[in-house]
Structures are given as structure tokens and as C-alpha cells.
Design an enzyme around this catalytic site. Structure first.
Site, PDB file in Angstrom:
ATOM      1  N   ASP A   1       7.077  -4.673  -5.844  1.00  0.00           N
ATOM      2  CA  ASP A   1       5.954  -5.233  -4.713  1.00  0.00           C
ATOM      3  C   ASP A   1       4.699  -5.531  -5.876  1.00  0.00           C
ATOM      4  OD1 ASP A   1       4.436  -6.335  -3.286  1.00  0.00           O
ATOM      5  OD2 ASP A   1       4.953  -4.747  -1.418  1.00  0.00           O
TER       6      ASP A   1
HETATM    7  C1  BGC Z   1       3.300  -7.413  -0.097  1.00  0.00           C
HETATM    8  C2  BGC Z   1       4.551  -8.245  -0.034  1.00  0.00           C
HETATM    9  C3  BGC Z   1       4.425  -9.482  -0.710  1.00  0.00           C
HETATM   10  C4  BGC Z   1       3.553  -9.486  -2.006  1.00  0.00           C
HETATM   11  C5  BGC Z   1       3.433 -10.990  -2.676  1.00  0.00           C
HETATM   12  C6  BGC Z   1       2.410  -7.776  -1.386  1.00  0.00           C
HETATM   13  O1  BGC Z   1       1.303  -7.172  -1.108  1.00  0.00           O
HETATM   14  O2  BGC Z   1       3.398  -6.212   0.287  1.00  0.00           O
HETATM   15  O3  BGC Z   1       5.471  -7.968   0.996  1.00  0.00           O
HETATM   16  O4  BGC Z   1       5.726 -10.238  -0.887  1.00  0.00           O
HETATM   17  O5  BGC Z   1       2.566  -9.275  -1.704  1.00  0.00           O
HETATM   18  O6  BGC Z   1       2.664 -11.810  -1.822  1.00  0.00           O
END
Ligand code: BGC
Length: 733
Positions: A261
Site C-alpha cells: 500500500d
Molecule cells: C489506499 C489504497 C490505495 C492507495 C493508492 C492508499 O492510501 O489505502 O487502497 O489503493 O492509497 O491510492
């Protein structure tokens, strides 16, 4: 054709680390302010990323959706890489790119696998057309705590529904792009519903509840998996060898690549787990995290040094890079990494996509209550309709959270939809002020800010105007719920109450005596105790998307009947959380247990609940055999009769209960469902096959999957309160 092994043989450790790094590339809308909490320098960040591209230091970018920009950056990437390796472009395509579908929890509420698959296929088609190769979706985290804002992104509380919906989404996306189920694993169980807070789950819950949607997504062929931010049982999930190597690859045979993530590898230092960035990178890559998603300053930049110091074996790096290169080869990027910008415009404008979004919004709405058959409304018989509430005409709220490339001009609000159907019979009053959050959302910088009131807005006068409009109308339609930026990532709530003065508004409208319909715009259950007793008709429309208002009008005026069902138990109040239908029991009679002094221990609406304009009767449940072997299947069938004069869809649900065995089993668990359309005055036989895969469960004492010999109860009906029952017995040999 490019060959990953040949390329690997030519690559230096630094080039390999580059392939394993994904950068955000932010281009903010004019005038947008970056969130200081992100530590983002809006000017410097894109320049720095372009610098990396020029020297082959990146394998992937995220957050670019403009095809011309994608082509420009791709050219920098291909030309900057000594081996001509193209970039992967990823993005959060969650419920549509340009054509916005209802939010994922709404799509799950349709229990309609074809609609779900079609929706994500369209999202994937639009994404691929602009040059996006990979989506960070579906989010398949089970959510049993609606205080957690990300409940809106998933399929709710149930592992069987969650697994089935996850697989359908993967099938849809992967017609065009790579799907990345996330966030592995257990992310939805954060303490207190606070996003990113720690998760402590037993193996029993992980295997029986939280893992099944991931396993189903992998079985459906998902090419990617994303890690989760939080600590899982005391170890950051993003550095868990158990999750990413033992479970994902060794147990489920996952063959794609894992991405962290955003900043989750760097955050291993913040967790108090890795001593510095270098160690964070080494531990994540060793655990099985192939690619690091980073805003800046990636931990994986330290991997070449780690290889030199022998902290990381270069063969581990090779294994990780091979996965990324394989994905690029499979996508055909070595043959043609660029997109046709003209074609992208055509695909984004496809009217068939809008029509599919409208159908999806019709099918995901859930009729919670309909006393005296107030709905559907007959516009011909009504002199006037008052449409009330600030959400009724808010384009941005209608499409919900987690969208970025939307077109507000084409968004149909509830007011637009009702006006298109009922013309000048419609009056509108906002009634109250628009909701404000007490702190800005990190998504505000993408134009996702809270709505504001028109200039000169006078709250007291506006409430009076709404009451007047309701009193003068034949029917009042109030749209109430949460502003879209109150839900989603990092958007938890400590209460489920309707924000602002919305309850007061509903009460004032109902007090006029005008028949009132409540449309709920939401992604989590809200405290509707008052409404459930005092408002005759309540329709949950969720955040219904680009064509939301048109679909709502179709439902209100009876062009179609609602057929959605709740994908979670709807609690009466936040104090009951967590509340699930598939609990176990410990007392006889059960109502002596699980009691609150001050509140019922039942939900306001049960899991699977949803009414229809038609009347369905369930009868003649048959089980084809009384005794079945442990490895055998049994067939359960039931007749569903539509006793009304209108065609409608019903989600027929099957629940199973093991009476006793080597563990206590839940009072009932969903093990089958089928959304069937039944013409007026006709009936359909619906059949379910229950195999060993539906009866097995992970047993905490055996520390393994078990299949008990035991008698089973089975119920089939229109919700988890189904009472048409049958039995069978499982016996070995
Ligand atoms: C989220 C993810 C997301 C990523 C990219 C993160 O803060 O937890 O679900 O895909 O950002 O935007």
C-alpha cells in the site's frame, strides 16, 4: 517477444530496484492545495519522478489518467530505461473511471453477479483505453464495523457474499486490465473502526471470515494483490512473510505480483518494526512484497546496497522483478506501450456505459420499508412532489467517494432524475446547510471537497421553506445521508447518526402530514431508528453514480422494482457494533443472552433484507437426500412465487447451520444465493447444490480445515430471517 529471464540477466541491481518501485505522479487540478499531512511538494514531486524515469529508476506510476500524459510519461520511461522496459500504469479504478457506477457496497447489495462483472468490465475498458493497465481493486476486505469508512469500498460483512462478489469483480476487470484485490489481510477489523489502527484476529477468523474473498479473487485469476497498512497480530501486514509467501503463494498458488500500500514499506519504520528505510525495504522484499508504492524517497532504493551487503539475496530480487516483467509482457507493453488518444475519447463517451451504470443503480437500491405500499409513486396521480435535502441536488455526492476522473456535468442528481420524469410538478428545497467535516479530507486536493452552501444561505429560513414545500405537496421525497467525503479512506465515525440537522429536517417534513419517502444516500448503515417507525417508505439508494438520479426516478415511479438486499446487518445504533447475523449462541433461550440494558440486541434491518414492489412467497423446500457422505453434495430446491401483478427480481438466499460438531458453529451462514427475475403471477424453482466446500470450516483446535459428521439445518428465503426450513445429515462412508 521480450523474455524476462534475458532481460534480468542484463539488469544491474539498481535497475532491478527501479522495476520494483512505483511512484505517485500527482498533477493536481488548477488551484488545488496539497494536503500538508501527505508531506507532498506539489511542484517538486512530478519533477523528481520524471528525473527517475529518465534514468530507468521506476517500474510503474500511479495516478495519471490523461492518455496524452500517459503517453508522454511512457515515452520518458521507455527511452530512459537502458533495456527499453515500459512502465506499468496503475490507478484506483474503484467503481468506474469516467462512467461512475454505484459504490462497491451498493454493487454488492445488488447480489447480481452479472451486473457486478459488467460494471467492472466497463471500468476496465475505460481505464485501458486511457492507458491504465492495472487497478488497485477490488477491495475485498470484510467489514463488520461500519464506523470504518472503507466499508463503502467492499462487499460488507459476509465471507460467502464477499468471496462471490470478489471473483465477479476480478473477472470483470481482467477482461481489460490487471485486478489487485486488497488489502491483504484483515484490514477491515481495525480497533474501534479507526482506519489503519491495529488488527488482532485469530486464525479462526482469518481463515473463516477474512481470507475467503482473497482466495476467491486469486482463484478467479487476479494478477496482483496489495498489502495492508496496519499491524496484524503485532506484525505489520506489509512485512508479513506468512501472508505474502506462505498463505498467498504457497497455499493458494498465487502467481502474480504483490504491491505495498502507499508508503507502507517506508512506514515499517513508523510502526517501530524496521530500524531504518534500508531495513524496511529489505524486510518487505524478503517477506514477498514485489513492488513498493511510494510518494517519494522509496525504501527499495536501498535494495542494491542490501544486495551488496548480503542482507538481501539477489535471487530474491530476481524473483520479484520477474513477476513485474511477466506482467508487462502479458499486457503486450513491450510490443506497444502507447495508447490511441482519439480512441480513448470514444471509449470514455460510450453511451452503453451510461446505460449499464443506470441499470446497476436500479439493481443496487434496497427498499428498507414500504408501509401501505406508498411506493411506487404514480406521477399522473400526483399534483406536486417536494424534493428536499441538500443531497438531493449535489452532483459530487451522487457519485460517491473514490472517484477522480468523473464528469460532473453529465451527473444526474436525484432532483434531475425526478424532474425529468415529473417535470414542473417538482419543487425543491435544501432544507438545511450542507454538511462540513471538522477536518479536511486527504482527497480534497482532487476537487473532492465538501459541498458549500449558496451565498446568503439562511439556515432557519431554509428549513421553513422546506416545511412549506412539503406541506403544499402531495408527496415529499427527502434525500438524507452522509456527504461523500465523510466516508471512505481515513473517514471513520464514532456515531452513526445522520450528520447535521437532517433528522430534524425529516421530522419536520413528516410532521406536515404529507406522505414522505426517505431516500438514503450512504455507504454505511446509519441510525434510522426514528425513520424506521415514522417514515412510511425508505429506499436506500447509496451513492448511485453518474446515472444515479435517473435510476432513482425509475424506481420511485415504478418503471422497475427495487430488488437489492443488505450486504450487512443494519444496527440500530453505534453501541451495538459489531453486530453480525452469523454469530454463535451460548444460551437457551437465546434472548436471555447478548442483551443490552438500554437497546434491543437485534438489528434494525437484518442482513439480506430488502423489499420489493412485488410479493414473493416461498414454498415447497425439498432436500434431495436425507443422508449424505462427507465428500458428497446435496441439492436443495424451493419454489418462489411472484403473487403480484408486476415482474420483479428477488434474491433467493440459502442459509446453513451445523447443529453440533467439533466446534460451535454460527446460528446460520449464507451458502448460496440467486437473483432471479420472476414475471407477474408466475413462479420459479430455484436450486442450490451444497457441497463439502460449503460445510468445511477452519477449526481452531485442529488448526486445520474440518468436515464434521453432523445434522444440518437449511433455510431458504428473502433475507437472513428466512424461516422455510429443511434438514439433512452428513455421515462418513
Ligand atoms: C489506499 C489504497 C490505495 C492507495 C493508492 C492508499 O492510501 O489505502 O487502497 O489503493 O492509497 O491510492
Amino acid at each position: 517477444m521480450a523474455n524476462p529471464d534475458e532481460l534480468l540477466a542484463k539488469m544491474s541491481p539498481a535497475e532491478k530496484a527501479g522495476q520494483l518501485t512505483q511512484f505517485f505522479y500527482f498533477k493536481l487540478p488548477a488551484g488545488a492545495q496539497a494536503d500538508p499531512a501527505l508531506g507532498l511538494d506539489v511542484e517538486a514531486q512530478p519533477r523528481a519522478v520524471e528525473g527517475e524515469l529518465a534514468q530507468g529508476g521506476a517500474g510503474s506510476l500511479l495516478f495519471v489518467t490523461d492518455p496524452a500524459e500517459i503517453n508522454r510519461l511512457q515515452r520518458l520511461g521507455v527511452e530512459g530505461n537502458p533495456h527499453g522496459v515500459p512502465l506499468l500504469f496503475g490507478f484506483d479504478v474503484i467503481h468506474g473511471l469516467r462512467t461512475i457506477f454505484p459504490v462497491p457496497i451498493a454493487m454488492a447489495a445488488s447480489w447480481d453477479l452479472e451486473t457486478i462483472e459488467r460494471g467492472q468490465a466497463i471500468a476496465g475498458r475505460e481505464a485501458r483505453a486511457v492507458g491504465i493497465h492495472w487497478t488497485f481493486a477490488p477491495m475485498v476486505d470484510i467489514a463488520r464495523d461500519p464506523r470504518w469508512g472503507r466499508i463503502v469500498e467492499g462487499a460488507g460483512e459476509d465471507p460467502f457474499l464477499g468471496a462471490t462478489v470478489a471473483a465477479a469483480q476480478v473477472r470483470g476487470f481482467q477482461q481489460h486490465i490487471i485486478a489487485g484485490p486488497k488489502h491483504f489481510g484483515g484490514y477491515g477489523a481495525a480497533l474501534g473502526g479507526r482506519d489503519y489502527d491495529e488488527v488482532n484476529l485469530s486464525d479462526y477468523e482469518l481463515w473463516n471470515v477474512y481470507f475467503p474473498p482473497f482466495e476467491a479473487a486469486i482463484k478467479a485469476g487476479a494478477g496482483n494483490v496489495m498489502t495492508a497498512y496496519m499491524d496484524l497480530n503485532g506484525v505489520p501486514a506489509s512485512a508479513s512473510h506468512w501472508l505474502f509467501t506462505e498463505v498467498l503463494r504457497e497455499t493458494w498458488g498465487f502467481d502474480g505480483f504483490v504491491v505495498s500500500d502507499a508508503n507502507a514499506v517506508r512506514n515499517l519504520v513508523a510502526h517501530g518494526f524496521a530500524k531504518d528505510l534500508a531495513e524496511a525495504g529489505a524486510r518487505a522484499v524478503t517477506a514477498g512484497v514485489d513492488m513498493e508504492m511510494a510518494i517519494a524517497d522509496p525504501a527499495y532504493a536501498h535494495l542494491p546496497a542490501a544486495v551488496e551487503d548480503k542482507a538481501v539475496d539477489e535471487r530474491v530480487l530476481d524473483e520479484r522483478v520477474r513477476k513485474i516483467l511477466e506482467a508487462k509482457v502479458r499486457l503486450g507493453l513491450f510490443d506497444d506501450p502507447y495508447v490511441d488518444e482519439e480512441r480513448a475519447r470514444e471509449v470514455l463517451a460510450d453511451p452503453a456505459h451510461r446505460e449499464a451504470a443506470r441499470v446497476a443503480a436500479q439493481r443496487s437500491a434496497v427498499l428498507l420499508r414500504n408501509e401501505g405500499d406508498l411506493l411506487p409513486l404514480d406521477p399522473a396521480a400526483l399534483g406536486s412532489i417536494a424534493v428536499i435535502g441538500p443531497l438531493a441536488d449535489s452532483k459530487r455526492d451522487t457519485i460517491g467517494p473514490w472517484v477522480f476522473d468523473f464528469d460532473l456535468d453529465e451527473t444526474v442528481t436525484v432532483l434531475d432524475g425526478i424532474r425529468a420524469a415529473a417535470g414542473d410538478k417538482v419543487t425543491h428545497a435544501r432544507g438545511i446547510a450542507a454538511g462540513q467535516r471538522t477536518f479536511p479530507s486527504m482527497f480534497d486536493m482532487f476537487g473532492n471537497n465538501a459541498p458549500t452552501d449558496p451565498e446568503g444561505f439562511d439556515a432557519e429560513a431554509e428549513l421553513a421553506r422546506a416545511v412549506e414545500a412539503a406541506a403544499a405537496a402531495d408527496v415529499a421525497v427527502v434525500v438524507a445521508g452522509e456527504w461523500q467525503n465523510m466516508i471512505g479512506e481515513a473517514a471513520s465515525r464514532s456515531s452513526l447518526e445522520l450528520p447535521g440537522r437532517q433528522l430534524e429536517l425529516i421530522q419536520a417534513v413528516v410532521a406536515t402530514g404529507t406522505p414522505t419517502v426517505l431516500l438514503v444516500m450512504n455507504g454505511r448503515p446509519l441510525d434510522l431508528r426514528w425513520a424506521a417507525e415514522n417514515v412510511p417508505a425508505i429506499l436506500d439508494i447509496w451513492y448511485p453514480g453518474t446515472q444515479g438520479g435517473a435510476a432513482v426516478a425509475d424506481l420511485l415511479f415504478g418503471a422497475v422494482s427495487p430488488g437489492g438486499k443488505l450486504p450487512f446487518s443494519w444496527p440500530r445504533t453505534a453501541g451495538q457494533i459489531p453486530m453480525i447475523y452469523s454469530h454463535t449462541t451460548s444460551h437457551e433461550p437465546d434472548n436471555q443472552a447478548r442483551r443490552y440494558w438500554d437497546e434491543e440486541s437485534t438489528p434494525l434491518f437484518p442482513f439480506g433484507h430488502g423489499l420489493s414492489y412485488a410479493t414473493f412467497r416461498y414454498r415447497d423446500l425439498t432436500v434431495d437426500r436425507e443422508v449424505v457422505g462427507t465428500d458428497e453434495s446435496v441439492t436443495v430446491s424451493v419454489e418462489v412465487a411472484n403473487e403480484s401483478d408486476r415482474e420483479a427480481a428477488e434474491v433467493v438466499q440459502l442459509y446453513l447451520h451445523q447443529r453440533y460438531g467439533t466446534a460451535s458453529r454460527p446460528v446460520r451462514e449464507l451458502k448460496g444465493f440467486d437473483r432471479v427475475v420472476i414475471p407477474a403471477r408466475e413462479s420459479r424453482r430455484v436450486e442450490f447444490v451444497i457441497g463439502p466446500e460449503h460445510r468445511r470450516y477452519w477449526n481452531a483446535v485442529a488448526r486445520d480445515w474440518v468436515l464434521d459428521e453432523a445434522p444440518f439445518d437449511v433455510w431458504v428465503g428473502g433475507s437472513s430471517a428466512a424461516d422455510l426450513a429443511g434438514t439433512f445429515e452428513v455421515r462418513a462412508g
